[in-house]
Every structure is written in C-alpha cells, then in structure tokens.
Scaffold this motif. Structure first.
Motif, short mmCIF file in Angstrom:
data_model
loop_
_atom_site.label_atom_id
_atom_site.label_comp_id
_atom_site.label_asym_id
_atom_site.label_seq_id
_atom_site.Cartn_x
_atom_site.Cartn_y
_atom_site.Cartn_z
N TRP A 16 0.83 -1.21 0.00
CA TRP A 16 0.00 0.00 0.00
C TRP A 16 0.86 1.26 0.00
N CYS A 17 2.07 1.17 0.52
CA CYS A 17 3.00 2.31 0.41
C CYS A 17 3.44 2.49 -1.04
N TYR A 18 3.64 1.39 -1.74
CA TYR A 18 3.90 1.46 -3.18
C TYR A 18 2.72 2.12 -3.88
N GLY A 19 1.51 1.72 -3.50
CA GLY A 19 0.32 2.34 -4.06
C GLY A 19 0.22 3.82 -3.76
N PHE A 20 0.79 4.22 -2.63
CA PHE A 20 0.75 5.62 -2.20
C PHE A 20 1.88 6.44 -2.83
N SER A 21 2.83 5.79 -3.49
CA SER A 21 4.01 6.51 -4.00
C SER A 21 3.65 7.61 -5.00
N PRO A 22 2.66 7.43 -5.89
CA PRO A 22 2.30 8.56 -6.75
C PRO A 22 1.72 9.74 -5.98
N TRP A 64 -1.75 -7.58 -3.26
CA TRP A 64 -1.23 -6.81 -4.39
C TRP A 64 -2.32 -6.56 -5.42
N THR A 65 -3.21 -7.55 -5.60
CA THR A 65 -4.33 -7.37 -6.53
C THR A 65 -5.20 -6.21 -6.10
N HIS A 66 -5.46 -6.09 -4.80
CA HIS A 66 -6.27 -4.99 -4.28
C HIS A 66 -5.59 -3.64 -4.54
N VAL A 67 -4.28 -3.59 -4.33
CA VAL A 67 -3.55 -2.34 -4.56
C VAL A 67 -3.60 -1.97 -6.04
N THR A 71 -5.15 1.48 -7.58
CA THR A 71 -4.19 2.47 -8.06
C THR A 71 -3.82 2.35 -9.53
N GLY A 72 -4.00 1.16 -10.10
CA GLY A 72 -3.58 0.93 -11.47
C GLY A 72 -2.09 0.67 -11.62
N LEU A 73 -1.34 0.64 -10.54
CA LEU A 73 0.10 0.42 -10.62
C LEU A 73 0.41 -1.02 -11.00
N PRO A 74 1.51 -1.23 -11.75
CA PRO A 74 1.85 -2.59 -12.18
C PRO A 74 2.51 -3.41 -11.07
N PHE A 75 2.31 -4.72 -11.16
CA PHE A 75 2.93 -5.65 -10.22
C PHE A 75 3.55 -6.81 -10.98
N THR A 190 -3.48 11.09 6.82
CA THR A 190 -4.12 9.84 6.41
C THR A 190 -3.45 8.66 7.09
N ARG A 191 -4.28 7.71 7.49
CA ARG A 191 -3.80 6.40 7.91
C ARG A 191 -4.24 5.42 6.84
N GLY A 192 -3.27 4.89 6.11
CA GLY A 192 -3.60 4.03 4.98
C GLY A 192 -3.69 4.82 3.70
N PHE A 193 -3.97 4.11 2.62
CA PHE A 193 -4.00 4.73 1.30
C PHE A 193 -5.16 5.70 1.17
N ALA A 194 -4.90 6.82 0.50
CA ALA A 194 -5.93 7.77 0.10
C ALA A 194 -5.49 8.37 -1.23
N PRO A 195 -6.42 8.74 -2.10
CA PRO A 195 -6.04 9.27 -3.42
C PRO A 195 -5.40 10.64 -3.32
#
Length: 212
Positions: A16-22, A64-67, A71-75, A190-195
């Motif tokens: 989820w930190c990877y998902g938050f990187s953008p 990872w599927t959920h992330v 987010t649309g990020l590749p895995f 934020t705690r956790g991912f947010a757009p």
C-alpha cells in the motif's frame, strides 16, 4: 523542524506504500520545499528469517491485486517467487535510511525507486546486489553506500526509526502526519492509502489555516 512539514511513516516493501508513492510524488510536485517530507521507516517485517510458504505468497499476491485495482500500478511477483525468499523488510528499509543521510529528497527518490524495483520489476530488494544497483541509479556512490548499509551504525539507526514509529502509535502504513500548527501540534493526514486529490486538498486547507 519547527516549520510546517510532513512525517511519512512508510516501508519500501509495503504494497500500500507502493500504491501511495504517486501521491507522495504529487505532494512533492505541488508543494516542493515549502512542505518538506521527513521519512521514517515503520518496520513492516524487520528481522524475518523464515522463508515464505507458497500459501503466504498467494496471500500477499491477493493484497497486491487490491492495490493494483485501487491504483492501477503494475505488479510483477517474480521477486517474491524464487525458492527460499525471505520477506525481511529490514535490508531495504536500512537502504532508505542510508540514502536519507544524503538528504530527505534523495531518500524519497530512493524509496520510490526501491518500490518500483520490487513490485513492478520483480527484483529482490532484500539483497545487497540489487540495493547497490538502485543506489547507483539515484546518484549515490555504490561502494560507499554498501559499506554504510552493512554497518552496525546504519542497523541501529534503522531500528531507531522503528521505535519512533511505535512510540508515535503508528499501526499501519502508509501513515502521513503534518505539523506543527501554531500550538506545536501534529495531526494525521491519512492512515492508509488515500487518493492524491484528497490528500493534496487536505494539505492545502491545512496550510491555509495555519497561514491565516
């Protein structure tokens, strides 16, 4: 630091930190040095010694599927799929801490590069070889970086980060905190991912309030 800044509790092997990187990149682009980001390594799974089971790999892949869906990020799971892979997050976290000695900006760049290497490129970021390659990519001297990374001082500094995270009451990653306000108080963004649009909007409002 007494001027407004952010504290980002993260881990380079947290999906989820990877998902938050953008989102972090959007913050850096929007606010620049007017709102510096201090990185603190949270300690997702430091010191793990047992190789992952196939069941554990499938469970992680499900996260990872959920992330990816959010987010649309590749895995690319090949970095985790090799036999005997140990999901020890300490080597990569310590590498970020070593990069942070250069500057917070380099640390943020290195964190993002490490996340892409593990999640999108399937590289094993628990190894000195890969971490040294990534350090070189972001402009650090490879041999000096690896010597520092292997030192007892770097290990102690990284575990101090984990202790700071625990004392701050951080129980999940990513966690983003902003402060201080006029009263010297810090607050959770934020705690956790947010757009990105949500997080950047919150930060704009917060900066407007403390500037008023």
């Amino acid at each position: 630091m007494t001027t407004p800044h952010l504290i980002y509790f993260s881990d380079p092997m947290c999906s989820w930190c990877y998902g938050f990187s953008p989102v972090i990149e959007d913050i850096r682009h929007t606010f620049g040095r007017a709102l510096p980001i201090r990185l603190v390594m949270g300690g997702l799974r430091p010191g793990t010694e047992t190789p992952m089971t196939e069941e554990a790999k499938l469970e992680i892949a499900d996260h990872w599927t959920h992330v990816h869906e959010a987010t649309g990020l590749p895995f690319d799971g090949s970095g985790m799929s090799r036999p005997g892979f140990v999901y020890d997050t300490d080597p990569a976290a310590r590498a970020v801490v070593v990069a942070r000695r250069e500057s917070e900006e380099i640390a943020a760049t290195f964190l993002g590069r490490t996340q892409r290497a593990f999640y999108a490129e399937g590289r094993d970021v628990t190894t000195a070889q890969v971490l040294g390659d990534l350090a070189e990519e972001v402009g650090l001297d490879r041999e000096e970086f690896l010597a520092t990374w292997a030192s007892a001082e770097a290990k102690e500094e990284t575990w101090r980060d984990y202790a700071i995270s625990q004392r701050a009451g951080v129980t999940g990653f990513p966690t983003l905190v902003a402060g201080p306000n006029a009263e010297g108080v810090y607050g959770v963004v934020t705690r956790g991912f947010a757009p990105a649009e949500q997080v950047v909007g919150i930060l704009r409002e917060w900066l407007d309030r403390i500037a008023a």
